[in-house]
Scaffold this motif. Structure first.
Motif, mmCIF file in Angstrom:
data_model
loop_
_atom_site.group_PDB
_atom_site.id
_atom_site.type_symbol
_atom_site.label_atom_id
_atom_site.label_comp_id
_atom_site.label_asym_id
_atom_site.label_seq_id
_atom_site.Cartn_x
_atom_site.Cartn_y
_atom_site.Cartn_z
ATOM 1 N N CYS A 183 0.814 -1.232 0.000
ATOM 2 C CA CYS A 183 0.000 0.000 0.000
ATOM 3 C C CYS A 183 0.840 1.271 0.000
ATOM 4 C CB CYS A 183 -0.936 0.011 1.203
ATOM 5 S SG CYS A 183 -0.135 0.441 2.754
ATOM 6 N N ALA A 184 2.159 1.169 -0.001
ATOM 7 C CA ALA A 184 3.063 2.324 -0.051
ATOM 8 C C ALA A 184 3.059 3.167 1.222
ATOM 9 C CB ALA A 184 2.779 3.203 -1.268
ATOM 10 N N SER A 185 2.451 2.665 2.300
ATOM 11 C CA SER A 185 2.576 3.348 3.595
ATOM 12 C C SER A 185 4.038 3.259 4.052
ATOM 13 C CB SER A 185 1.653 2.671 4.621
ATOM 14 O OG SER A 185 2.216 2.708 5.919
ATOM 15 N N GLY A 186 4.426 4.137 4.962
ATOM 16 C CA GLY A 186 5.830 4.152 5.380
ATOM 17 C C GLY A 186 6.072 3.663 6.795
ATOM 18 N N THR A 187 5.024 3.175 7.489
ATOM 19 C CA THR A 187 5.243 2.765 8.879
ATOM 20 C C THR A 187 4.704 1.359 9.161
ATOM 21 O OG1 THR A 187 3.241 3.986 9.472
ATOM 22 C CG2 THR A 187 5.318 5.026 9.992
ATOM 23 N N PHE A 188 5.474 0.668 9.968
ATOM 24 C CA PHE A 188 5.112 -0.681 10.422
ATOM 25 C C PHE A 188 5.164 -0.713 11.941
ATOM 26 C CE2 PHE A 188 5.199 -3.620 6.746
ATOM 27 C CZ PHE A 188 5.585 -2.736 5.758
ATOM 28 N N ARG A 189 4.435 -1.669 12.522
ATOM 29 C CA ARG A 189 4.491 -1.917 13.958
ATOM 30 C C ARG A 189 5.006 -3.327 14.195
ATOM 31 N NH1 ARG A 189 1.225 1.943 16.324
ATOM 32 N NH2 ARG A 189 -0.284 2.675 14.789
ATOM 33 N N ALA A 190 5.945 -3.460 15.131
ATOM 34 C CA ALA A 190 6.365 -4.805 15.545
ATOM 35 C C ALA A 190 5.319 -5.320 16.522
ATOM 36 C CB ALA A 190 7.725 -4.742 16.222
ATOM 37 N N ASN A 191 4.925 -6.578 16.374
ATOM 38 C CA ASN A 191 3.972 -7.134 17.342
ATOM 39 C C ASN A 191 4.670 -8.129 18.272
ATOM 40 O OD1 ASN A 191 4.375 -9.236 15.645
ATOM 41 N ND2 ASN A 191 2.226 -9.632 15.184
ATOM 42 N N GLY A 192 6.003 -8.131 18.226
ATOM 43 C CA GLY A 192 6.753 -8.963 19.160
ATOM 44 C C GLY A 192 6.842 -10.425 18.752
ATOM 45 N N LYS A 193 6.496 -10.730 17.500
ATOM 46 C CA LYS A 193 6.550 -12.122 17.039
ATOM 47 C C LYS A 193 7.771 -12.357 16.150
ATOM 48 C CE LYS A 193 2.251 -13.826 18.128
ATOM 49 N NZ LYS A 193 1.972 -12.846 19.191
ATOM 50 N N PHE A 194 8.331 -13.552 16.282
ATOM 51 C CA PHE A 194 9.450 -13.957 15.437
ATOM 52 C C PHE A 194 9.049 -15.173 14.619
ATOM 53 C CE2 PHE A 194 11.326 -11.832 19.061
ATOM 54 C CZ PHE A 194 12.252 -10.996 18.474
ATOM 55 N N ARG A 195 9.741 -15.383 13.509
ATOM 56 C CA ARG A 195 9.610 -16.646 12.796
ATOM 57 C C ARG A 195 11.001 -17.253 12.695
ATOM 58 N NH1 ARG A 195 6.204 -16.137 7.668
ATOM 59 N NH2 ARG A 195 4.653 -15.853 9.294
ATOM 60 N N VAL A 196 11.093 -18.502 13.071
ATOM 61 C CA VAL A 196 12.385 -19.194 13.061
ATOM 62 C C VAL A 196 12.263 -20.393 12.139
ATOM 63 C CG1 VAL A 196 14.128 -20.359 14.465
ATOM 64 C CG2 VAL A 196 12.800 -18.477 15.446
ATOM 65 N N ASN A 197 13.241 -20.570 11.263
ATOM 66 C CA ASN A 197 13.224 -21.679 10.321
ATOM 67 C C ASN A 197 14.577 -22.376 10.363
ATOM 68 O OD1 ASN A 197 12.603 -23.385 8.265
ATOM 69 N ND2 ASN A 197 12.779 -21.842 6.633
ATOM 70 N N ALA A 198 14.570 -23.607 10.866
ATOM 71 C CA ALA A 198 15.815 -24.362 10.946
ATOM 72 C C ALA A 198 15.818 -25.426 9.852
ATOM 73 C CB ALA A 198 15.956 -25.001 12.314
ATOM 74 N N ASN A 199 16.904 -25.482 9.119
ATOM 75 C CA ASN A 199 17.027 -26.433 8.023
ATOM 76 C C ASN A 199 18.363 -27.138 8.181
ATOM 77 O OD1 ASN A 199 16.926 -27.810 5.682
ATOM 78 N ND2 ASN A 199 16.596 -26.021 4.354
ATOM 79 N N HIS A 200 18.313 -28.401 8.654
ATOM 80 C CA HIS A 200 19.541 -29.095 9.028
ATOM 81 C C HIS A 200 20.304 -28.254 10.047
ATOM 82 C CE1 HIS A 200 18.596 -32.126 6.177
ATOM 83 N NE2 HIS A 200 18.501 -31.239 5.207
ATOM 84 N N LYS A 201 21.514 -27.842 9.720
ATOM 85 C CA LYS A 201 22.292 -27.117 10.724
ATOM 86 C C LYS A 201 22.155 -25.599 10.599
ATOM 87 C CE LYS A 201 25.690 -30.710 11.128
ATOM 88 N NZ LYS A 201 26.803 -31.275 10.375
ATOM 89 N N LEU A 202 21.439 -25.173 9.564
ATOM 90 C CA LEU A 202 21.348 -23.729 9.340
ATOM 91 C C LEU A 202 20.029 -23.180 9.857
ATOM 92 C CD1 LEU A 202 22.816 -23.534 5.739
ATOM 93 C CD2 LEU A 202 23.963 -23.093 7.924
ATOM 94 N N ILE A 203 20.117 -21.960 10.367
ATOM 95 C CA ILE A 203 18.923 -21.357 10.950
ATOM 96 C C ILE A 203 18.723 -19.953 10.377
ATOM 97 C CG2 ILE A 203 20.168 -20.503 12.988
ATOM 98 C CD1 ILE A 203 17.660 -21.104 14.615
ATOM 99 N N ASP A 204 17.461 -19.627 10.084
ATOM 100 C CA ASP A 204 17.057 -18.271 9.724
ATOM 101 C C ASP A 204 16.083 -17.790 10.786
ATOM 102 O OD1 ASP A 204 18.037 -17.654 6.858
ATOM 103 O OD2 ASP A 204 17.150 -19.657 6.651
#
Ligand SMILES: [Zn+2]
Length: 182
Positions: free
Chosen positions: A22-43
């Motif tokens: 939508c081309a807005s310029g502001t975001f809010r963090a809601n305190g949530k993370f996403r973690v993705n582990a693939n074998h030994k590597l993690i994002d």
């Protein structure tokens, strides 16, 4: 007598970033993370929501990092969606640069003056501590802390009645002291 003032965060700052939907310029963090582990590597990403359309964006925290090199305590906090970790990461210059974000602290802080009464004193020595790196104009802080208008504080600065080793023009985000003679 030295007065201690503290610039305290009251909530998470807004995240400044362009929304692709939508081309807005502001975001809010809601305190949530996403973690993705693939074998030994993690994002790991910090999730932020567009303040206008609610679209989710992911801020990179860890990118294909060997899981063994990540402190267990950090992993726990990511999995627990730790709000304190959100606040720390948003203020981390590395995270800011990597994700090309800025922060808007405008309505996310308050000045705690310890309730001291300045009215009957001729000289005020104040130590200002920043509990987070929040960029604030010293003139605004002094006005708020002393119950003066900004114009009055600007006049006192111009007269040389406010003395500080810090530059009082522009914004500061680290601790400073000043002396004010009424
Ligand atoms: Zn949006």
């Amino acid at each position: 007598m030295l007065d201690n003032w503290v610039v305290m965060p009251t909530c998470l700052p807004l995240v400044l970033r362009r929304c692709h939907t939508c081309a807005s310029g502001t975001f809010r963090a809601n305190g949530k993370f996403r973690v993705n582990a693939n074998h030994k590597l993690i994002d790991a990403w910090l999730l932020v929501l567009c303040a206008s359309c609610g679209d989710t964006a992911k801020l990179t925290v860890l990118e294909r990092v060997n899981v063994r090199s990540v402190r267990p305590e950090l992993l726990d906090r990511l999995h627990d969606n730790d709000v304190g970790l959100t606040a720390e990461l948003l203020q981390d210059p590395v995270v800011q640069r990597r994700n090309r974000i800025g922060l808007d602290w405008d309505d996310a802080w308050r000045l705690d003056t310890g309730g001291s009464d300045h009215l009957d004193r001729e000289v005020l020595d104040v130590s200002v501590r920043f509990a987070a790196r929040i960029p604030v104009r010293p003139v605004r802080l002094i006005a708020e802390g002393c119950g003066l208008s900004r114009a009055e504080v600007e006049r006192l600065v111009a007269e040389g009645s406010v003395v500080s080793a810090a530059r009082l023009t522009g914004k500061l985000s680290s601790d400073f002291t000043f002396t004010l003679k009424f």
